[in-house]
Design a protein around this motif. Structure first.
Motif, short mmCIF file in Angstrom:
data_model
loop_
_atom_site.label_atom_id
_atom_site.label_comp_id
_atom_site.label_asym_id
_atom_site.label_seq_id
_atom_site.Cartn_x
_atom_site.Cartn_y
_atom_site.Cartn_z
N HIS A 79 0.84 -1.20 0.00
CA HIS A 79 0.00 0.00 0.00
C HIS A 79 0.88 1.25 0.00
CE1 HIS A 79 -2.73 -2.80 2.45
NE2 HIS A 79 -3.48 -2.49 1.42
N TYR A 123 -14.06 1.81 0.53
CA TYR A 123 -13.45 0.47 0.48
C TYR A 123 -14.00 -0.40 1.60
CZ TYR A 123 -9.54 -2.79 -0.50
OH TYR A 123 -8.78 -3.89 -0.85
N GLU A 155 -2.28 -13.10 9.29
CA GLU A 155 -1.39 -13.10 8.12
C GLU A 155 -0.77 -14.49 7.96
OE1 GLU A 155 -0.43 -12.50 5.17
OE2 GLU A 155 -0.13 -10.35 5.42
N GLY A 188 -5.45 -10.82 6.26
CA GLY A 188 -4.51 -10.37 5.23
C GLY A 188 -4.28 -8.87 5.23
C1 LIG Z 1 -3.91 -8.53 -1.92
S1 LIG Z 1 -3.43 -8.27 -0.24
C2 LIG Z 1 -4.78 -7.33 0.43
C3 LIG Z 1 -4.37 -6.41 1.54
C4 LIG Z 1 -5.49 -5.65 2.22
N1 LIG Z 1 -6.40 -6.56 2.90
C5 LIG Z 1 -6.26 -4.78 1.28
O1 LIG Z 1 -7.46 -5.01 1.09
O2 LIG Z 1 -5.68 -3.86 0.70
C6 LIG Z 1 -3.71 -9.91 0.39
C7 LIG Z 1 -3.25 -10.12 1.81
O3 LIG Z 1 -3.76 -11.35 2.28
C8 LIG Z 1 -2.72 -12.20 2.71
N2 LIG Z 1 -3.10 -13.59 2.41
C9 LIG Z 1 -3.05 -14.25 1.25
N3 LIG Z 1 -3.46 -15.51 1.37
C10 LIG Z 1 -3.81 -15.65 2.66
C11 LIG Z 1 -4.30 -16.72 3.45
N4 LIG Z 1 -4.52 -17.92 2.91
N5 LIG Z 1 -4.52 -16.50 4.75
C12 LIG Z 1 -4.30 -15.29 5.32
N6 LIG Z 1 -3.84 -14.23 4.62
C13 LIG Z 1 -3.59 -14.42 3.32
C14 LIG Z 1 -1.49 -11.72 1.96
O4 LIG Z 1 -0.28 -12.11 2.56
C15 LIG Z 1 -1.73 -10.21 2.00
O5 LIG Z 1 -1.38 -9.68 3.24
#
Ligand SMILES: C[S@@+](CC[C@H](N)C(=O)[O-])C[C@H]1O[C@@H](n2cnc3c(N)ncnc32)[C@H](O)[C@@H]1O
Length: 249
Positions: free
Chosen positions: A23, A47, A83, A62
């Motif tokens: 971000h 959002y 995470e 995440g």
């Molecule tokens: C695309 S980013 C989105 C970040 C934030 N939530 C947003 O909406 O801007 C995805 C996030 O989810 C995490 N993530 C991906 N797969 C996951 C899982 N199976 N369990 C938990 N977190 C996960 C990634 O490491 C990252 O921090």
């Protein structure tokens, strides 16, 4: 397991060079740090579905660099984020091993740098948010109950997105789901497999319709808002996302 033991000890990250900012963030004493992916500044309420976070205990799946974590905290929330662990890393789409091998090494470094960017920002903002590194498919009871669970741009990356929604739905009274909007899927409760042999989309599993989630939330006993669409910026380009809010009946 005691409450304290499940949360990560805040990591000391002093060098911006050790960080990957997903971000765009504005940090005290550091100014604006351009993110590699999304700039959600100025549109964060849309959002997050214009939900009131004051006094709310929030589960965030995440956090990436934590822009939403710290914005929710600014609005009065006590945020706990889940995470991926270093071992699990990601739900990789199972392309043939030799192709994936090329991804694993660089990915491990980026994921560590992503976590570093969260802790760098956490310290700069003197945040009290906590992180549980663990399995979003099996959330431990020690996390306890939440007012709100936020799944922002994460379910498309998960092999079994509905299991995560279910886990969140068991623990939280309200659910916020944000994902990419695909107009061609609207009208039916469907999701479409995103990876093909050609596109090598090892990190993304699904395209969803909004109805896919509203129907599932209703199945779980939630009432849902109309999914609202909004524009957000990824590497300077506008993209349409949707946000829907479910509330337990
Ligand atoms: C695309 S980013 C989105 C970040 C934030 N939530 C947003 O909406 O801007 C995805 C996030 O989810 C995490 N993530 C991906 N797969 C996951 C899982 N199976 N369990 C938990 N977190 C996960 C990634 O490491 C990252 O921090």
């Amino acid at each position: 397991m005691s409450d304290q033991k499940i949360f990560a000890t805040p990591q000391k990250v002093e060098d911006l060079a050790d960080c990957y900012f997903y971000h765009t963030m504005e940090l005290p004493g550091r100014g604006v740090i351009e993110g590699q992916d999304w700039d959600l500044r100025g549109r964060v309420d849309e959002y997050l579905g214009n939900v009131d976070f004051a006094g709310q205990r929030v589960l965030e799946i995440g956090p990436a660099s934590g822009f939403l974590t710290f914005e929710m905290e600014k609005r009065g929330a006590d945020v706990i984020s889940v995470e991926v662990t270093d071992e699990h890393g990601w739900d990789f789409v199972p392309y043939p091993e030799p192709r994936l091998e090329e991804v694993f090494g660089p990915r491990r470094i980026v994921m560590q740098q992503l976590k570093n960017s969260y802790w760098f920002s956490h310290a700069a903002l003197q945040s009290k948010a906590r992180v549980y590194y663990g399995d979003a498919y099996n959330l431990p009871a020690a996390l306890e109950e939440f007012d709100i669970a936020v799944m922002g741009a994460v379910l498309l990356h998960c092999r079994d997105p509905l299991r995560i929604v279910e886990q969140c739905g068991k623990r939280a009274k309200s659910l916020i789901i944000v994902d990419k909007f695909h107009p061609d899927l609207e009208g039916a409760p469907v999701c479409r497999l995103a990876p093909t042999p050609e596109n090598f989309l090892w990190h993304t599993w699904w395209h969803f319709s909004t109805r896919f989630f509203t129907q599932f939330l209703e199945v779980m006993g939630f009432t849902t808002s109309e999914a609202a669409t909004h524009q957000q910026f990824h590497r300077g380009r506008p993209h349409t996302l949707f946000t829907l809010v479910g509330r337990r009946k």
